[in-house]
Design an enzyme around this catalytic site. Structure first.
Site, short mmCIF file in Angstrom:
data_model
loop_
_atom_site.label_atom_id
_atom_site.label_comp_id
_atom_site.label_asym_id
_atom_site.label_seq_id
_atom_site.Cartn_x
_atom_site.Cartn_y
_atom_site.Cartn_z
N CYS A 128 20.78 0.47 -15.87
CA CYS A 128 20.39 1.50 -16.22
C CYS A 128 19.43 1.86 -14.96
O CYS A 128 18.94 3.33 -15.30
CB CYS A 128 18.95 0.33 -16.33
SG CYS A 128 17.79 -1.31 -16.13
N GLU A 171 12.65 -1.93 -22.46
CA GLU A 171 13.55 -0.87 -20.98
C GLU A 171 14.39 -0.61 -21.47
O GLU A 171 15.68 -0.97 -21.61
CB GLU A 171 13.77 -2.16 -20.00
CG GLU A 171 12.28 -3.10 -19.97
CD GLU A 171 11.17 -2.81 -19.18
OE1 GLU A 171 11.39 -0.79 -18.78
OE2 GLU A 171 9.99 -2.92 -19.47
#
Length: 472
Positions: free
Chosen positions: A252, A218
């Site tokens: 993110c 990720e």
């Protein structure tokens, strides 16, 4: 070369203990898994204030309300969904067989992988530790979690709470510096999930390759936002400001830059400035706004802004404050005319700098996105179906939200993951269960079957059968 650091030796011993425990009980019942999930939910929710206080101290300032909204509310939703659906996910799935295999039966049997490793970043330390752990426990695994050294108080408290809740051969937390993280990546886990930067993701994948450990990465990247030609402009700006300032942009999936119809740049700046005044009045003393995690990250953001300005970009501070090194408070700054080759436009920003990029046509906006590495998230502000369908079809991103930022991450039924440079694999909900399971295909042949008809010696019978089979 063997690593003899004491913490690495202890990690290797811990992994062996968990693997032995897994082999003794490799397939926990749903009742056992549900008990684990409920215990995790209880310890996290009972200690949410203490964890939020620790996070506030680690960051220098982070509002408790933001922590509860962005981390604990999502954790509760994810666990509740796993408790509702996990028993069904565990069941074998019947699959069809082709006509030449009949009367055989086919199914897929989910099995726990064993011991999984989870490497946690600093920006959402509880959510990004517990989120993957929920999927791992629902799938029946054991887990070792490596927390970030940049959130030492949160990491230490989290380790203590997990130790009070789970036996160490079931779920364990390890804390240490980058050397331990590197050694952690190199362990022969049955699956490894890493959340962090693309640069470090390369290193994690290289280390995992030594044991062919499957990885879920990720990562991040430059997530674009498009404001459509006929979008509700003020709503789009307000929403983007909210998404970009959550955790001071240290997210993110934060919008990294905004594509706006040419000529709307100044309108964006003015609306964003008004929105900031509403959200964060008296900015310099406002405790709802998060500080940058460390001096190094603060300096990195300042460097990105200074270098872009030196190359001809214009900086537009959207509050009455400037970046303050002492408190590490960095206000939202819009940037126009940033050169494409500047670090600001090439690196993931991960903070409250927001480049504004004008476009002339939707084709131009799509081309701009598609000629760059594939992002973790893409945001579109539009109400007309033609624009929505076009952008959805003609771009590729880890995830997408329409007339919203960040919130696709909060939808536990949607898989969360990247694509290309922004990551590989996904978790959350059913996809998380699958990620941490071996979905074993099983074919069961009936006692009476035609398998012998196509066995050697080959001759006229097999040739005739092949000719018939190729026709249908």
């Amino acid at each position: 070369m063997k690593n003899d650091l004491p913490e690495v030796v202890a990690l290797e011993a811990l992994l062996r203990d968990q693997r032995h425990a897994y082999l003794r009980a490799p397939y926990p019942s749903w009742e056992a898994r549900a008990d684990h999930l409920k215990a995790l939910r209880k310890v996290m929710l009972d200690n949410r204030d203490a964890l939020a206080d620790a996070m506030n101290a680690d960051f220098g300032n982070r509002a408790k309300q933001e922590v509860l909204l962005a981390e604990f509310l999502l954790i509760k939703g994810e666990i509740d969904a796993a408790l509702r659906h996990g028993k069904r996910w565990m069941k074998a799935q019947r699959r069809s067989t082709n006509k030449w295999l009949m009367p055989a039966r086919a199914k897929v049997v989910p099995q726990p992988l064993g011991v999984v490793g989870i490497i946690v970043p600093w920006n959402y330390p509880v959510l990004l530790a517990v989120g993957p752990l929920i999927s791992a426990l629902t799938a029946g695994n054991r887990a070792i979690i490596k927390m970030s050294e940049l959130t030492p108080r949160t990491s230490a408290l989290f380790e203590q709470l997990i130790a009070q809740t789970f036996s160490r051969d079931h779920v364990a937390v390890v804390n240490g510096d980058a050397a331990l993280a590197a050694a952690f990546s190199a362990q022969p886990f049955d699956h490894l999930l890493f959340t962090g930067s693309t640069k470090v993701g390369h290193e994690v994948m290289r280390a995992a390759a030594e044991h062919l450990t499957p990885v879920t990465l990720e990562l991040g990247g430059k997530s674009p936002a498009i404001i459509g030609q006929h979008a509700r402009f003020d709503n789009a700006v307000d929403n983007l400001v909210a998404g970009k300032t959550l955790n001071a942009g240290q997210t993110c999936v934060a919008p990294d830059y905004v594509l706006v119809p040419r000529g709307k740049e100044q309108a964006f700046i003015e609306r964003a400035r008004a929105r900031m005044a509403t959200m964060y009045p008296d900015f310099a003393r406002n405790l709802d706004y998060t500080s940058i995690i460390s001096e190094r990250h603060f300096a990195r953001l300042q460097r990105l802004a200074d270098e872009a300005q030196a190359a001809g970009a214009q900086l537009h501070t959207l509050t009455d404050s400037t970046p303050d090194e002492a408190s590490r408070r960095f206000p939202l700054i819009a940037v126009t005319n940033a050169p494409d080759e500047s670090a600001l436009m090439q690196e993931e920003i991960f903070g409250p700098l927001l480049p504004i990029v004008p476009y002339d046509t939707l084709d131009d906006a799509i081309t701009w996105i598609n000629t760059r590495p594939r992002p973790l998230a893409l945001y579109l502000y539009a109400d007309d179906s033609a624009t929505i369908d076009r952008v959805t079809r003609d771009t590729i991103a880890g995830g997408m939200a329409i007339n919203e930022t960040l919130m696709h991450l909060a939808c536990e039924s949607l898989p969360f993951g990247g694509v290309g440079a922004s990551g590989m694999g996904a978790y959350h909900g059913y996809e998380g269960f699958v990620t941490f399971s071996k979905m074993k295909p099983v074919l069961t042949q009936a006692r009476l079957n035609a398998r012998g008809w196509i066995s050697p010696p080959y001759g006229k019978r097999v040739n005739a059968l092949l000719k018939l089979m190729m026709r249908f």
